[in-house]
Design an enzyme around this catalytic site. Structure first.
Site, PDB file in Angstrom:
ATOM      1  N   SER B 265       0.860  -1.188  -0.034  1.00 35.32           N
ATOM      2  CA  SER B 265       0.031  -0.101  -0.012  1.00 35.32           C
ATOM      3  C   SER B 265       1.165   1.222   0.009  1.00 35.32           C
ATOM      4  O   SER B 265       1.765   1.286   0.708  1.00 35.32           O
ATOM      5  CB  SER B 265      -1.014   0.026   1.287  1.00 35.32           C
ATOM      6  OG  SER B 265      -1.180   1.062   1.719  1.00 35.32           O
ATOM      7  N   ARG B 304     -25.375  -9.267 -44.177  1.00 31.83           N
ATOM      8  CA  ARG B 304     -24.237  -8.600 -43.642  1.00 31.83           C
ATOM      9  C   ARG B 304     -24.788  -7.485 -42.735  1.00 31.83           C
ATOM     10  O   ARG B 304     -25.628  -6.665 -43.120  1.00 31.83           O
ATOM     11  CB  ARG B 304     -23.179  -8.029 -44.672  1.00 31.83           C
ATOM     12  CG  ARG B 304     -22.128  -7.494 -43.584  1.00 31.83           C
ATOM     13  CD  ARG B 304     -20.641  -7.663 -44.579  1.00 31.83           C
ATOM     14  NE  ARG B 304     -20.617  -8.791 -45.329  1.00 31.83           N
ATOM     15  CZ  ARG B 304     -20.056  -8.704 -46.611  1.00 31.83           C
ATOM     16  NH1 ARG B 304     -19.174  -7.810 -46.796  1.00 31.83           N
ATOM     17  NH2 ARG B 304     -19.979  -9.860 -47.425  1.00 31.83           N
TER      18      ARG B 304
END
Lengths: 440, 440, 440, 440
Positions: B265, B304
């Site tokens: 940390s 498509r």
């Protein structure tokens, strides 16, 4: 392909680091103003908060190990700062403070960019709406001919949507951009009694909102940014989808602007594809996927999350990038849109006047009631379709109609331009409303 | 941060182009074999299908304009090929054929990479399962102590999950990797009567499956790949989540392997964070967002799509990348996992033996029936909790118990290791099953 | 509105309770067979496992308080059973065993229902594919005319999709339907050494698969069921979407079957809306939302989840219900579909033959190379469009064409029926493949 | 199980029909006020707009066929109205006008219900925050001990989250509840020039906002309602998740209120499960699934959608129902929460004072700089852990510490209550802010 250059640059790796350094610089200045760290230290630290001084590839490597980029960043910054000031880097802050505030600064840039894009979308749509106030076209419900509208009205819907999106983004910008500063567990313990003072000075330095308390695991602000963008993206996809539908070969009412090398096919020489619409729709789909991640990541553990927060590091930028793609696609569409009003008129006329069936019903209704009028006209429609005749011709020969309407009444009822109701009023309201927002 | 190096390289921009070129090369060879194009043309084309010969940044620029990368790619390839062969590049194919097949080839590499990773996850978990067959720990339901299990059983669940994931990926790999080849509208019209022959030779060249027919807008195969990965990713997040829970300071039963610079940390010197778990969980969340996009993009228009297919270009790679991140995170976790069996035992004992309440019930049940036994023991539990005493002590002094169970009966009933039921059998089944899959 | 009657009945509240009771009955019989409980108790318990004997509204009330329906259900069942047998109800099981197995039994019914529906969809599509093998229509990519296909080919895609869905559901049915039986923490501790034996007998009683170990928090099987259904639902929405597009007034190639009171408008007498398509699409959207919940709920804590499992209670039934709605909608569509082949032909011809541009290119290519052929034809297309002439006429008058193609060559190149490539072969493959699955 | 009774009743089938009838009644009154229909007709129609007069099962049957409930509803209403008035039912409106406005009215009721629930949640949390301002507990980041906080601060986060949610819902309520009225294609054509006037009177009758123009396919308002609810639901799940984590047997700091028949286990007599937390979390998951559907359904076609709108009919009610479940679960939790401050203190002390490492660092930092201080304390932490000693004892014996800190300094640094920074100020700000919103 699914974003804009501007948004890419706002969410680039380099910009991200600079925004975190902006936090560290502002923190140092704020703490110096508060008398918590020496004034000289504030200056010395802020002076090193420039991304050009950092080795980004080394930073990313260490970030992977540390699990978070801000830890190695603070370490590198500390190494850069010399003398006594070194000991005051990142004073009282935690890694999430840096990352979250950096992200908020990027989000602000991102919101500004989207607002700018949307203003351009709105302006282009407003031109279309104004120019085509009385260009009649088919209104389509469930993809079927319904009633005449005008292309100006359709564009006015785009204007109005954009206006509401702009209002929403302005609000989110003013409400959800709060600085993050809480220290390791959100108490600002390392600053003793001075925490709130530094928090306020820090917000002032960065021109960000002051939260009631740190929001390390209270992510509703982030979620609101993300969902607002999702609403923008989906709203853009609606516009793009309609353009793609109107560009269908059989309909051909509008067309994206042609350009060399754009929208062709590798095998079909005649093709002109709706590439901007397609790109806007795809971008919006991608944006919604990212919104979903941000929203479900709100469920975070205690004072710092195991996974939920970290997912935001990717998902929130994605939300901005892909939303920009959607807005950018629509911007290109509406700026260059080619409108074929002849084709619009031809389509309106194609079904033998059947699209005017409601108008005929309403003309009949005062005489025979709405219910009976509906039944009579439905019957005429079926007959006209069966016999391949114009609705007007069939109506003219029908005794039930002839008993109450003159030939002129029938003709008037079947004129699309005479059956537009509040169309122009709606267009004007949408334009006025946009102008109000655009002036802000 | 949320993927692996290997998967990044499979889905890099360069790899993508190479995979599309692999299609063009294979197509040229197949068509030469079929006698559709000259043999020399087949060789000449295949020879130029190397990504190193292409200017990728120019390609990407043109792709943005064209709306699809394969169109400028085919053009560039055509320019590279000399002589008569030039006229036979991309013969009979459409842009989607190239892109889809390229993506399928990347997907195959991606599946292989995931299968390799999962085998490593499974092996590491199998070691844990074997070593800890009889290491008792708390079984927790709704995050409350329920009954004793062993850490070997928990690991065996991870083994079994991994085994099923492997089976699923093997199946998807064998079923869903079909070549795409249909020409502009999926009829292979440009090949006349030779279409199916070329399709089969092309599949042979690339070692891919032969589809019944082109699948340009039938995306269930793609969706099945994506959802299978989503199931893998979420399964990994379950493991990572359990590890993070077990690493809680108050529980402390396992720990991710320590490494310099890992999991610390920026402000808390004592911290050792579950960074791999966190990363795996975040990766899985991101993967699920991408799966959602692929799944909802299945709804594609006619021959498509307008947006649905294009969204896959980003979302499918993301699914692979983030799933790899989830699997990679868990692989790191289980390979280096530190197991604290003393702490497991201590947690088992902490609630004064209450975790053995069911065992006591079952010991009592043959004498008084399950219902009455449950009520008696529930009563003892409440009393023990209220008085802060061990369940065993309270039970020993209770007349209803004493009437049918001896002190030794009670003691045996309260021994966790004597109340593990089928635990070892289950572990063995999971191990056997994994070994079967791992041998494949 | 968005499901079928059959699926509603499978997932009704009453059916749910009966399926849980089926578990309790089977457990009692299995334990009696294993000699764990008296044979008479097995019979006595099984005898009471009929939903008609239970007060469902009281059950639901108590379920809300208990947080889980199986606890009050077991209590009520225990009260119903008389004498010594009462003490053996639910022996060795936990609430999740009942609920999960009940859900698996419902899922089996649900899968069977979907398989039945899909077979009907496939059969109807197969009829269309067979009948319209050579009915030419426009193939559309990005919603633009691309090349001719036949309506039979489009239907064959629907057949092939359905075939793959059926295969997938058959597999899921055979692989993912495992009995749940683990006791409170998945060890079957209460059964001592007999756990695995009872597990196997129980699976035998219910004709369900035997899992390697209990899967209380290993939800990949459930997720696979859900995602398979999601793929089905989205696949159906693709079909429904195409039908809605083909029904557009300007296109009018197919139409949903008309029925009195169906698809009208409250204000437009001429309207005939694609209501089944709309319903199928809406159902699919709802199904995908539920799939998302099931997938993300896989991340469950330790030996029983806090929220993830419980969300499945709603989300999995929703997945089945809405997927059935999507399949049911498409079933209605394809069974009654009205096909207008004249309109198909008219649309094919509408753009002045431009749709045959690729055919002309391919006719030219052997003479001048594909690249030059493409450029020449693209030029002709632009000219034809500009001048409002037929492509054939423009081509016939062009010197570059005339130099290598005779008027007959040109005519042949522009005949849609002569440019269908592998269309019939593909249709046949799709039909053969479906027949194979349908025979199973 | 995953909602509240109140919300169930707001979104019941009967309430839905009544809300649609409210639209028809208001429309009739508005048109009478505008002089478009006879005053008597307005009264006669409004008089029949009572759900009790309708046969709901017949209505639902016909709705299924028609594809939309409003068409048969208008027909039935027309049948009920007698005389001349019959002809004026639904005058100028379209089916979507009825449905959307009805839904908006339900949404308003739903928002009011949620606002009421959230006020109760906020009040209960405010009590906890006030009472526990100085009740120290562990602050946890990544599920590890980080720094001391107070339970009051944790509750204050819940207060602040609730306050922001309330502000958001108030805004959504004031901005997004617009009447829908556009006629068949959004032009109000059937009303000629009177459209806007009737629109305004209608909004006035229903006390709803006036839109710039009809919003049949502009769904951002609906999406904003849904996403705002999603943010509420996820925010509630965060609270519920923390409670479930704090209830873990090893942590035991809080507990849901006990009640007879609540939270037990069918096999484990000692169990006390977090059933309300579980229910809130499951509800939130379900709500997010529904939000996703609403958001992606925004992409709607032209003037009325094919599927996107219809999916809202289910998904928006689900959003309300499940969000209410999440809020309701948390309301039950926080109202009855049992807080064990002794256990909180014990957990704070359990790791030998390591949680105070940052405090010791900050005490040291002014003397040796933050970097060196961090390194020294990290070293002490490792040593203390290795040797199983208290951090204070190790620190006291360390020369580097002793050189600059007195034993009293060390002791003060290690006192959790002396290292709470701005905790109380934050709590006060959160309480003040809530009180401001609660007064509205």
């Amino acid at each position: 392909m699914f974003t804009t250059k501007e948004m890419s640059s706002i969410f680039s790796g380099e910009a991200r680091v600079q925004r975190m350094l902006d936090f560290e610089a502002a923190l140092a200045r704020a703490e110096a103003r508060a008398g918590i760290i020496p004034e000289q230290a504030g200056r010395a630290i802020a002076d090193k908060c420039r991304v050009k001084l950092f080795d980004l590839s080394r930073l990313n490597e260490q970030a992977e190990l540390a699990g978070v980029i801000s830890i190695p960043l603070v370490r590198m910054l500390t190494e850069l700062v010399e003398g006594e000031a070194r000991g005051f880097v990142h004073w009282g802050a935690t890694s999430q403070d840096v990352l979250d505030t950096g992200m908020v600064l990027q989000a602000r840039d991102g919101l500004d960019s989207l607002i700018g894009q949307l203003l351009e979308v709105g302006s282009a749509c407003a031109l279309l709406a104004d120019r085509h106030r009385r260009t009649p076209m088919v209104g389509r419900t469930l993809l079927q001919h319904a009633l005449p509208i005008t292309f100006g009205l359709k564009s006015a819907h785009w204007v109005a949507t954009t206006t509401r999106q702009l209002r929403r983004l302005h609000e989110v910008r003013s409400r959800s951009l709060a600085v993050q500063f809480g220290g390791a567990a959100g108490t600002l313990a390392a600053l003793g009694v001075d925490g709130v003072k530094v928090l306020e000075l820090l917000a002032d330095e960065l021109d960000l909102g002051i939260p009631e308390l740190p929001w390390h695991t209270d992510r509703d602000r982030v979620a609101e940014i993300a969902t607002s963008l999702g609403i923008v993206a989906a709203g853009m996809a609606k516009i793009a989808g309609d353009v793609a539908l109107l560009m269908q070969t059989e309909i051909g009412e509008v067309s994206e602007e042609a350009a060399a090398g754009k929208g062709g096919s590798s095998s079909l020489p005649q093709k002109r594809n709706p590439v901007d619409s397609t790109s806007a729709i795809a971008s919006a789909k991608l944006a919604l996927g990212a919104v979903d991640v941000v929203l479900s990541s709100m469920v975070q553990e205690h004072e710092r999350a195991v996974g939920g927060w970290q997912a935001e590091w990717v998902a929130l930028p994605h939300t901005f990038l892909f939303t920009a793609g959607a807005v950018g696609g629509v911007r290109t569409i509406v700026r260059g849109l080619e409108v074929d009003s002849d084709r619009m008129r031809a389509n309106l006329d194609m079904a033998g006047g059947q699209i005017m069936a409601e108008a005929l019903t309403m003309a009949l209704a005062p005489h025979v009631g709405r219910g009976d009028a509906y039944r009579v006209v439905a019957d005429l429609c079926r007959r006209a379709a069966r016999e391949g005749r114009e609705l007007g011709a069939v109506a003219a020969g029908d005794g039930r109609i002839g008993a109450v309407l003159s030939p002129e009444d029938i003709e008037r009822a079947l004129d699309p331009l005479a059956y537009l109701g509040s169309t122009e009023a709606f267009i004007q309201k949408a334009l006025d409303d946009f102008n109000e927002v655009a002036r802000v």
